[in-house]
Design a protein around this motif. Sequence first.
Motif, mmCIF file in Angstrom:
data_model
loop_
_atom_site.group_PDB
_atom_site.id
_atom_site.type_symbol
_atom_site.label_atom_id
_atom_site.label_comp_id
_atom_site.label_asym_id
_atom_site.label_seq_id
_atom_site.Cartn_x
_atom_site.Cartn_y
_atom_site.Cartn_z
ATOM 1 N N ALA A 134 0.781 -1.260 -0.047
ATOM 2 C CA ALA A 134 0.221 0.006 -0.060
ATOM 3 C C ALA A 134 0.830 1.211 -0.137
ATOM 4 C CB ALA A 134 -0.933 0.091 1.304
ATOM 5 N N ALA A 135 1.879 1.062 0.622
ATOM 6 C CA ALA A 135 2.791 2.417 0.654
ATOM 7 C C ALA A 135 3.543 2.762 -0.602
ATOM 8 C CB ALA A 135 3.971 2.220 1.759
ATOM 9 N N HIS A 136 3.890 1.750 -1.319
ATOM 10 C CA HIS A 136 4.540 1.988 -2.799
ATOM 11 C C HIS A 136 3.116 2.068 -3.753
ATOM 12 C CE1 HIS A 136 7.770 0.944 0.005
ATOM 13 N NE2 HIS A 136 8.521 2.028 -0.822
ATOM 14 N N GLY A 137 2.223 1.481 -3.676
ATOM 15 C CA GLY A 137 0.881 1.427 -4.493
ATOM 16 C C GLY A 137 1.085 0.178 -5.553
ATOM 17 N N LYS A 138 1.858 -0.985 -5.106
ATOM 18 C CA LYS A 138 2.149 -1.945 -5.971
ATOM 19 C C LYS A 138 1.101 -3.192 -5.547
ATOM 20 C CE LYS A 138 7.175 -1.182 -6.315
ATOM 21 N NZ LYS A 138 8.587 -1.834 -5.821
ATOM 22 N N GLY A 139 0.601 -3.854 -6.781
ATOM 23 C CA GLY A 139 -0.410 -5.003 -6.471
ATOM 24 C C GLY A 139 -1.957 -4.609 -6.512
ATOM 25 N N LEU A 140 -2.119 -3.272 -6.667
ATOM 26 C CA LEU A 140 -3.609 -2.612 -6.369
ATOM 27 C C LEU A 140 -4.276 -3.225 -7.257
ATOM 28 C CD1 LEU A 140 -2.823 0.456 -4.303
ATOM 29 C CD2 LEU A 140 -2.798 -1.744 -3.418
ATOM 30 N N ASP A 141 -3.780 -3.382 -8.551
ATOM 31 C CA ASP A 141 -4.652 -3.734 -9.851
ATOM 32 C C ASP A 141 -5.668 -4.871 -9.683
ATOM 33 O OD1 ASP A 141 -2.595 -5.282 -9.661
ATOM 34 O OD2 ASP A 141 -2.357 -5.539 -12.116
ATOM 35 N N LEU A 200 3.504 24.027 14.619
ATOM 36 C CA LEU A 200 3.629 23.035 13.576
ATOM 37 C C LEU A 200 4.852 22.429 13.696
ATOM 38 C CD1 LEU A 200 2.478 25.033 10.316
ATOM 39 C CD2 LEU A 200 1.325 23.412 11.486
ATOM 40 N N LEU A 201 6.005 23.019 14.350
ATOM 41 C CA LEU A 201 7.032 22.395 14.838
ATOM 42 C C LEU A 201 6.845 21.468 15.480
ATOM 43 C CD1 LEU A 201 9.922 25.173 15.166
ATOM 44 C CD2 LEU A 201 10.002 23.124 13.778
ATOM 45 N N LEU A 202 6.033 21.481 16.930
ATOM 46 C CA LEU A 202 5.763 20.370 17.554
ATOM 47 C C LEU A 202 4.989 19.156 16.754
ATOM 48 C CD1 LEU A 202 5.766 19.431 20.547
ATOM 49 C CD2 LEU A 202 3.220 20.510 20.765
ATOM 50 N N PHE A 203 4.171 19.556 16.054
ATOM 51 C CA PHE A 203 3.530 18.467 15.324
ATOM 52 C C PHE A 203 4.608 17.628 14.296
ATOM 53 C CE2 PHE A 203 -0.548 20.123 16.762
ATOM 54 C CZ PHE A 203 -1.183 19.050 17.003
ATOM 55 N N LEU A 204 5.216 18.333 13.806
ATOM 56 C CA LEU A 204 6.282 17.683 12.965
ATOM 57 C C LEU A 204 7.163 16.885 13.751
ATOM 58 C CD1 LEU A 204 8.087 17.716 10.341
ATOM 59 C CD2 LEU A 204 9.378 19.553 10.893
ATOM 60 N N PHE A 205 7.620 17.144 14.859
ATOM 61 C CA PHE A 205 8.505 16.053 15.745
ATOM 62 C C PHE A 205 7.708 14.950 16.222
ATOM 63 C CE2 PHE A 205 11.483 19.964 16.165
ATOM 64 C CZ PHE A 205 12.259 19.262 15.580
ATOM 65 N N ILE A 206 6.362 15.435 16.623
ATOM 66 C CA ILE A 206 5.685 14.268 16.981
ATOM 67 C C ILE A 206 5.362 13.204 15.610
ATOM 68 C CG2 ILE A 206 3.226 13.710 17.501
ATOM 69 C CD1 ILE A 206 3.155 15.859 19.289
ATOM 70 N N GLY A 207 5.164 13.605 14.376
ATOM 71 C CA GLY A 207 4.729 12.972 13.356
ATOM 72 C C GLY A 207 6.285 12.233 13.074
ATOM 73 N N ILE A 208 7.337 12.707 13.201
ATOM 74 C CA ILE A 208 8.326 11.887 12.831
ATOM 75 C C ILE A 208 8.597 10.584 13.946
ATOM 76 C CG2 ILE A 208 11.101 12.050 12.935
ATOM 77 C CD1 ILE A 208 10.759 15.011 11.958
ATOM 78 N N LEU A 209 8.521 11.039 15.034
ATOM 79 C CA LEU A 209 8.396 10.093 16.381
ATOM 80 C C LEU A 209 7.379 8.783 16.056
ATOM 81 C CD1 LEU A 209 9.176 12.038 19.340
ATOM 82 C CD2 LEU A 209 10.825 10.828 18.093
ATOM 83 N N ASP A 263 5.791 8.257 12.802
ATOM 84 C CA ASP A 263 5.825 7.401 11.774
ATOM 85 C C ASP A 263 6.999 6.475 11.852
ATOM 86 O OD1 ASP A 263 3.415 8.713 10.873
ATOM 87 O OD2 ASP A 263 4.503 9.839 9.480
ATOM 88 N N SER A 264 7.839 6.784 12.466
ATOM 89 C CA SER A 264 9.427 5.902 12.648
ATOM 90 C C SER A 264 8.889 4.771 13.262
ATOM 91 C CB SER A 264 10.470 6.775 13.195
ATOM 92 O OG SER A 264 10.131 6.941 14.394
ATOM 93 N N VAL A 292 8.380 12.209 3.180
ATOM 94 C CA VAL A 292 7.970 13.641 3.434
ATOM 95 C C VAL A 292 6.639 13.984 3.049
ATOM 96 C CG1 VAL A 292 8.418 15.806 2.065
ATOM 97 C CG2 VAL A 292 10.457 14.309 2.434
ATOM 98 N N GLN A 293 5.927 13.193 2.067
ATOM 99 C CA GLN A 293 4.461 13.287 2.061
ATOM 100 C C GLN A 293 3.616 13.327 3.086
ATOM 101 O OE1 GLN A 293 2.869 10.314 -0.874
ATOM 102 N NE2 GLN A 293 1.331 11.621 -1.120
ATOM 103 N N SER A 294 4.014 11.986 3.853
ATOM 104 C CA SER A 294 3.299 11.859 5.206
ATOM 105 C C SER A 294 3.152 12.985 6.054
ATOM 106 C CB SER A 294 3.442 10.730 5.735
ATOM 107 O OG SER A 294 2.810 10.408 6.990
ATOM 108 N N LEU A 295 4.562 13.245 6.476
ATOM 109 C CA LEU A 295 4.650 14.620 7.172
ATOM 110 C C LEU A 295 4.003 15.876 6.649
ATOM 111 C CD1 LEU A 295 8.505 13.906 8.396
ATOM 112 C CD2 LEU A 295 6.236 13.409 9.528
ATOM 113 N N GLY A 296 4.136 16.338 5.594
ATOM 114 C CA GLY A 296 3.601 17.413 4.779
ATOM 115 C C GLY A 296 2.446 17.312 4.708
#
Length: 628
Positions: free
Chosen positions: A174-181, A308-317, A319-320, A456-460
């Motif tokens: 799902a992350a790379h969109g493969k096999g969805l056909d 937004l900076l606070l949410f950026l760091f929370i998002g990094i932690l 999603d990782s 970057v897409q997810s965080l953005g």
Amino acid sequence: MSCHTPVLDPLDQTPAAAPGKKPRLRTVALIGPPNSGKSTLFNRLTGMRQKVANYPGVTVEHHSGRMKSIGRSDLTLIDLPGIYSLATYSEDARVAVDVLTGKMPGVPRPDCVLLVLDATHMNRQLMLAAPVFSIGLPTLVLLNMADEMEARGGAIDTLALAKELGHPVALISAAHGKGLDVIPEFLARAGSRPDDGSRPVQLPVLQSAASCRNWATQVTARTKYQSPAVALWTRRLDSVLLNRIAGPLIFLAVVVAVFQVVFTIGQPLSDGLGVLLIRLGTHAALLLPDNCLWNGVQSVLVFLPQILLLFLFIGILEDSGYLARAALIADRVMRAIGLNGKAFIPLLSAYACAVPAIMATRTIENKRERIATILVAPFMTCSARLPIYTLIIAAFIPNRLFLHGIIGLRALVMLGLYALGFLAALVTARMLNSSVMKAAKTPFILELPQYRWPTVQSLGLRLYDRAKLFLKKAGTIILGVTFLIWVLSVLPIHGGQFSDMASSIIGRLGHWIEPVIQPLGFNWKIGIGLISSIVAREVIVGTLGTLYGMDPATHSVALQAALRHDMTLGGAIALVVFFAFAMQCTSTLAVVRRETNSWSLPALQFGYMTAVAYAAALLTNQVITRLF
């Protein structure tokens, strides 16, 4: 006892519906365990943005969207909660069962199901398949994260698995969109046939977890499933981050670093945004009846970069995969105060907003533990408190540096306020557990994901959604309250002239409540701010900007100077302590009412938190005034 369930023949080659023929399908359900990539697939299929997290409880309600990304805008995809079982012990499971069986009010019964499973953990993930099959809907089994499984040496015979399950099976990413056909092909077949072409499939005793576990193990063994090896760097990181001693210390260091960066980088960004807002203010003055209105809105907007900076760091932690480990570490603390480890997830998400946090408590099976978590969640320091924290800290706390410039006093004070709310939640939870909310211990089940690089897409997209929500609130609620405060500050009209602030309606109200808040070190203007902030916490900054009506060219600095003139250090610290404890949010009260189906609990919650806030602010003012 076993059951026979009609299912789709995975080898059926029935052609799709003829062109022009109206398809039978209308609604498709998407279901899967937490961390299986279900929400990522939902975003792929619908093009909608939805929070993707590494722990259970993110999707606490069904979300729907048109499947435009695969050319099926005629179909509605319902995203069900991430669950491990359909046993109705939790609110999430009840939502899933009600939707799948057509009992959810306002939601049509799905015509077919997309079951998403993590291909790297098939033995455990397949336990959800049996109860889903038992409902009798055509189901496509999607083994997600196929790329990770292959990269780590895993393997599975999908044809053999399809024969075992009696349903079509496909490997996807799902992350790379493969096999969805395979999805539109399945939907075309399911929508074209007059019946589902079912055949009986032997399923385990659905009411027995052990029976489902044995069934899943036997199925994976017969399909020659080879479990992928855990990545070497994941094992090495977990050996350190999950260490009983090093793990909590590292988590504390990460939190301190986040707040230091928020202040170090966020303050210059806020100052730059303030300059831009000043220029916009010259144009806004043409549309607004008074500069005070723009001052009020601008007072809140300048804090957007820090939020937004606070949410950026929370998002990094998040999603990782690190925050899932933090939840596991916190399980020890949660159990010490009588809560399940799952309570850490809502409490942690309350740092963003208490509303989705309270909704996320649906993953907690025990009703008493769930209510206790709901009652303490608003103590966590949400992003709405950040504007008033930042304003007071910048105005009253000197920017002194410690440890050779590594950490600043302002960041330490901010961290202390966050810790204060967390400790209040723990103490309150302990009190509830030892009295009216005492409950038996329940197990904490958490699937630890592999460590991943956040995209970057997810965080953005996450930051975009947060900024959009913040600006929407600034343009509606905050502007509306600011306008109301301004109107009340110039009424009544005498001889064709507006009243001055002191004799206005808002001034009289402020002076009426001033004796109650004066012991806290607050004047009547702060009192008006407290009343207006009941709508939303961050409104107080806009209210103060309106009441003080400073020059827009020096707006931020002028508001800080005005507060320093009217408040002592004791009163200023008492104000942020008050906000660390007080409810001050009608949206949270409304969702507590909805989740508990009672007005008594939110009323009790508001009264208790206000009393604690008043007592703590009174003590803070008295102590700091005497010391300094």
